[in-house]
Design a protein around this motif. Sequence first.
Motif, PDB file in Angstrom:
ATOM      1  N   PHE A 207      -8.637  22.212 -10.356  1.00  0.00           N
ATOM      2  CA  PHE A 207      -7.440  22.035  -9.166  1.00  0.00           C
ATOM      3  C   PHE A 207      -6.478  23.342  -9.375  1.00  0.00           C
ATOM      4  O   PHE A 207      -5.349  23.080  -9.510  1.00  0.00           O
ATOM      5  N   PRO A 208      -6.779  24.557  -8.787  1.00  0.00           N
ATOM      6  CA  PRO A 208      -6.108  25.641  -8.851  1.00  0.00           C
ATOM      7  C   PRO A 208      -4.773  25.340  -7.894  1.00  0.00           C
ATOM      8  O   PRO A 208      -3.628  26.140  -7.928  1.00  0.00           O
ATOM      9  N   PHE A 209      -4.754  24.711  -6.712  1.00  0.00           N
ATOM     10  CA  PHE A 209      -3.285  24.396  -6.054  1.00  0.00           C
ATOM     11  C   PHE A 209      -2.629  23.248  -6.430  1.00  0.00           C
ATOM     12  O   PHE A 209      -1.779  22.975  -5.659  1.00  0.00           O
ATOM     13  N   GLY A 210      -3.005  22.689  -7.405  1.00  0.00           N
ATOM     14  CA  GLY A 210      -2.382  21.473  -7.980  1.00  0.00           C
ATOM     15  C   GLY A 210      -2.418  20.407  -7.231  1.00  0.00           C
ATOM     16  O   GLY A 210      -3.680  20.284  -6.511  1.00  0.00           O
ATOM     17  N   PHE A 211      -1.476  19.454  -6.898  1.00  0.00           N
ATOM     18  CA  PHE A 211      -1.769  18.210  -6.449  1.00  0.00           C
ATOM     19  C   PHE A 211      -0.932  17.873  -5.210  1.00  0.00           C
ATOM     20  O   PHE A 211      -0.622  16.804  -4.932  1.00  0.00           O
ATOM     21  N   GLU A 212      -0.293  19.113  -4.529  1.00  0.00           N
ATOM     22  CA  GLU A 212       0.647  18.804  -3.425  1.00  0.00           C
ATOM     23  C   GLU A 212       0.201  17.904  -2.334  1.00  0.00           C
ATOM     24  O   GLU A 212       0.941  17.338  -1.579  1.00  0.00           O
ATOM     25  N   ARG A 213      -1.213  18.131  -2.323  1.00  0.00           N
ATOM     26  CA  ARG A 213      -1.816  17.297  -0.913  1.00  0.00           C
ATOM     27  C   ARG A 213      -2.146  15.976  -1.258  1.00  0.00           C
ATOM     28  O   ARG A 213      -2.546  14.893  -0.384  1.00  0.00           O
ATOM     29  N   VAL A 214      -1.944  15.475  -2.302  1.00  0.00           N
ATOM     30  CA  VAL A 214      -2.113  13.858  -2.858  1.00  0.00           C
ATOM     31  C   VAL A 214      -1.261  13.031  -1.922  1.00  0.00           C
ATOM     32  O   VAL A 214      -1.848  11.946  -1.567  1.00  0.00           O
ATOM     33  N   ASN A 215      -0.123  13.409  -1.753  1.00  0.00           N
ATOM     34  CA  ASN A 215       0.639  12.600  -1.031  1.00  0.00           C
ATOM     35  C   ASN A 215       0.250  12.437   0.318  1.00  0.00           C
ATOM     36  O   ASN A 215       0.122  11.327   1.057  1.00  0.00           O
ATOM     37  N   GLY A 216      -0.450  13.371   0.997  1.00  0.00           N
ATOM     38  CA  GLY A 216      -1.045  13.588   2.423  1.00  0.00           C
ATOM     39  C   GLY A 216      -2.312  12.689   2.330  1.00  0.00           C
ATOM     40  O   GLY A 216      -2.340  11.850   3.072  1.00  0.00           O
TER      41      GLY A 216
ATOM     42  N   TYR B 196       3.147  15.151 -12.726  1.00  0.00           N
ATOM     43  CA  TYR B 196       2.692  15.496 -13.665  1.00  0.00           C
ATOM     44  C   TYR B 196       1.185  16.345 -13.890  1.00  0.00           C
ATOM     45  O   TYR B 196       0.670  16.663 -15.022  1.00  0.00           O
ATOM     46  N   GLY B 197       0.667  16.523 -12.574  1.00  0.00           N
ATOM     47  CA  GLY B 197      -0.767  16.938 -12.453  1.00  0.00           C
ATOM     48  C   GLY B 197      -0.692  18.552 -12.436  1.00  0.00           C
ATOM     49  O   GLY B 197       0.006  19.124 -11.760  1.00  0.00           O
ATOM     50  N   HIS B 198      -1.164  19.184 -13.776  1.00  0.00           N
ATOM     51  CA  HIS B 198      -0.989  20.571 -13.722  1.00  0.00           C
ATOM     52  C   HIS B 198      -1.956  21.426 -12.992  1.00  0.00           C
ATOM     53  O   HIS B 198      -3.177  20.617 -13.014  1.00  0.00           O
ATOM     54  N   ARG B 199      -1.851  22.465 -12.516  1.00  0.00           N
ATOM     55  CA  ARG B 199      -2.650  23.222 -11.980  1.00  0.00           C
ATOM     56  C   ARG B 199      -3.710  23.780 -12.818  1.00  0.00           C
ATOM     57  O   ARG B 199      -3.439  24.026 -13.976  1.00  0.00           O
ATOM     58  N   SER B 200      -4.945  23.691 -12.589  1.00  0.00           N
ATOM     59  CA  SER B 200      -6.093  23.812 -13.413  1.00  0.00           C
ATOM     60  C   SER B 200      -7.308  24.656 -13.033  1.00  0.00           C
ATOM     61  O   SER B 200      -7.040  25.009 -11.602  1.00  0.00           O
ATOM     62  N   ARG B 201      -8.142  24.983 -13.611  1.00  0.00           N
ATOM     63  CA  ARG B 201      -9.285  25.695 -13.155  1.00  0.00           C
ATOM     64  C   ARG B 201     -10.210  24.857 -11.766  1.00  0.00           C
ATOM     65  O   ARG B 201     -10.547  25.222 -10.902  1.00  0.00           O
TER      66      ARG B 201
ATOM     67  N   VAL C  61       1.006  -1.280  -0.012  1.00  0.00           N
ATOM     68  CA  VAL C  61      -0.084   0.117   0.128  1.00  0.00           C
ATOM     69  C   VAL C  61       0.895   1.356   0.102  1.00  0.00           C
ATOM     70  O   VAL C  61       0.653   2.019  -0.825  1.00  0.00           O
ATOM     71  N   PRO C  62       1.790   1.328   0.699  1.00  0.00           N
ATOM     72  CA  PRO C  62       2.430   2.712   0.995  1.00  0.00           C
ATOM     73  C   PRO C  62       3.292   3.031  -0.357  1.00  0.00           C
ATOM     74  O   PRO C  62       3.170   4.137  -0.955  1.00  0.00           O
ATOM     75  N   PRO C  63       4.128   2.120  -0.982  1.00  0.00           N
ATOM     76  CA  PRO C  63       4.967   2.134  -2.343  1.00  0.00           C
ATOM     77  C   PRO C  63       3.692   2.659  -3.471  1.00  0.00           C
ATOM     78  O   PRO C  63       4.065   3.377  -4.275  1.00  0.00           O
ATOM     79  N   VAL C  64       2.718   1.795  -3.304  1.00  0.00           N
ATOM     80  CA  VAL C  64       1.601   2.130  -4.465  1.00  0.00           C
ATOM     81  C   VAL C  64       1.075   3.762  -4.440  1.00  0.00           C
ATOM     82  O   VAL C  64       0.984   4.417  -5.090  1.00  0.00           O
ATOM     83  N   MET C  65       0.545   3.901  -3.077  1.00  0.00           N
ATOM     84  CA  MET C  65       0.234   5.280  -2.940  1.00  0.00           C
ATOM     85  C   MET C  65       1.322   6.286  -3.191  1.00  0.00           C
ATOM     86  O   MET C  65       1.010   7.216  -3.837  1.00  0.00           O
ATOM     87  N   PHE C  66       2.807   5.986  -2.849  1.00  0.00           N
ATOM     88  CA  PHE C  66       3.575   6.865  -3.037  1.00  0.00           C
ATOM     89  C   PHE C  66       3.727   7.128  -4.628  1.00  0.00           C
ATOM     90  O   PHE C  66       3.970   8.071  -5.012  1.00  0.00           O
ATOM     91  N   LEU C  67       3.716   5.965  -5.302  1.00  0.00           N
ATOM     92  CA  LEU C  67       3.739   6.244  -6.547  1.00  0.00           C
ATOM     93  C   LEU C  67       2.722   7.007  -7.518  1.00  0.00           C
ATOM     94  O   LEU C  67       2.878   7.821  -8.281  1.00  0.00           O
ATOM     95  N   VAL C  68       1.453   6.762  -6.901  1.00  0.00           N
ATOM     96  CA  VAL C  68       0.127   7.599  -7.488  1.00  0.00           C
ATOM     97  C   VAL C  68       0.420   9.099  -7.113  1.00  0.00           C
ATOM     98  O   VAL C  68       0.290   9.816  -8.029  1.00  0.00           O
ATOM     99  N   ALA C  69       0.928   9.300  -5.775  1.00  0.00           N
ATOM    100  CA  ALA C  69       0.924  10.645  -5.513  1.00  0.00           C
ATOM    101  C   ALA C  69       1.928  11.252  -6.266  1.00  0.00           C
ATOM    102  O   ALA C  69       2.271  12.454  -6.686  1.00  0.00           O
ATOM    103  N   ALA C  70       3.402  10.661  -6.607  1.00  0.00           N
ATOM    104  CA  ALA C  70       4.384  11.257  -7.203  1.00  0.00           C
ATOM    105  C   ALA C  70       3.766  11.541  -8.604  1.00  0.00           C
ATOM    106  O   ALA C  70       4.252  12.515  -9.180  1.00  0.00           O
TER     107      ALA C  70
END
Lengths: 311, 148
Positions: free
Chosen positions: A78-87, A71-76, A57-66
């Motif tokens: 998701f204006p703050f991007g995806f920095e919290r995906v890791n959290g 590659y996830g760009h800020r957009s209308r 689970v942790p490595p898979v979640m890490f890879l998804v978040a990474a």
Amino acid sequence: MSDTSLPQELRETMARAIRLEYWNIFWTLTIIVTMGLVLGQSQTMKTAWIEDTLGLVPPVMFLVAAHMERYGHRSRRFPFGFERVNGLGFFVAAVALTAVGALLLYNALMALGKAEHATVGSIVILGHDIWLGWLMIAAQIYSLIPPLFIGRKELPLARALNDKLLHTDALMNKANWLTGAAGLAGIIGLGLGWWWADSMAAAIISLDVLNDGIKALRSSTAELVDGAPRALSSTDLSEDAQNLCERLKAEFPGATIRLRETGRLIRAEVHDTHPPSQHRHPRYYWPEGEDRAWRLAQVSFIPPIEGDGES
Amino acid sequence: MKFGIFSAFLLLGACDALPRDPAGTSVRVAQMQSFTVALADPTVHGAPEVAKLVHEIERRTGAHARWLPGSGEALFRQLDDGTMDLVIGRFAADSPWATAVAFGPTLSTSGATDTPLKLRAAMRNGENRWIMTVERASRAISQEAREE
């Protein structure tokens, strides 16, 4: 500022961590298959096998978040991007660990309470009848080796990236020898005719899983509810954040400083003060030189509001 | 080199030492030179594998079989409380007793192809040395058990 959530200077370290996590998944899969082939009726083996499976689970979640961070760009949307995906990944891993740890502990205690005697019979290999317990012991010994090396390699990367998910995985891997030793003791005890050794070892392993889960849950929920940044390896306040707080207090005497963590980044709010007249990059306020200044992503100023104290 | 040979001997010695029985069935059988056996279903008495299996266990343990009467669930309860060492019968593949007792390898199969009945021995759960002895004996006398 980068259009994605990952600071530019972390890209190379992140790429190394991603390669390591693919190797981690590969070696974990070999352990899962090896252990799965010799499970038998042993409670210890079943618990150790589930623990090893949970290790994915942790490595898979890490890879998804990474992936999303890189590659996830800020957009209308998701204006703050995806920095919290890791959290979020850290939280998901924590919930999985806690829930499964509790379930495994319940099963082990029930088996102990019912005085269940695990049957471990024999199999034929190359014309010889071999007690399955010997293969279980061999599988347990094998399962100790890869996590030890991977955990050792993960730790410095986790510190460099300030990645709690990777850090939790590293500590789990490094501590795996403890659960492995408990597993070995359980099987050998079972072989010696101590029926309780199997369930007892399973209970010890599940307690370790539960402990990892609860620690991770406390830290991950703190981030999700905008708590002050926590240290990588504990639920204590992060030293980085405390130093930053002192630095901002010294720069803006009398202001109230509020810090929160979004993934690996820190965001600061300086209340009851006006922004300085000079234009400054947030990293200017980082107290410990440039090497970890990337952690400070934002400094916002909230000026005093007249009549605020009256309400 | 010498260390390797010494370690190999130690390992071989340990291989024979484990497993042991929590309730000491194998030790008791060796000391008393007898073990108790019953048929879950009297009709299996005619199956040649039954006598062959019991003789093979007698040969391997140096003990003689003491046949006891009984049938069905009562025998499984006797297995569970340790007053019976072996129950032989034809059991369904999805027998509800599969978790309560330890079944040995299949000696022979009969009945319909969709609901086959497997002739096999049942032992007390967790008595791993005794279970291994019966498993070895089953494989020694039955081709089907060897192939399972």
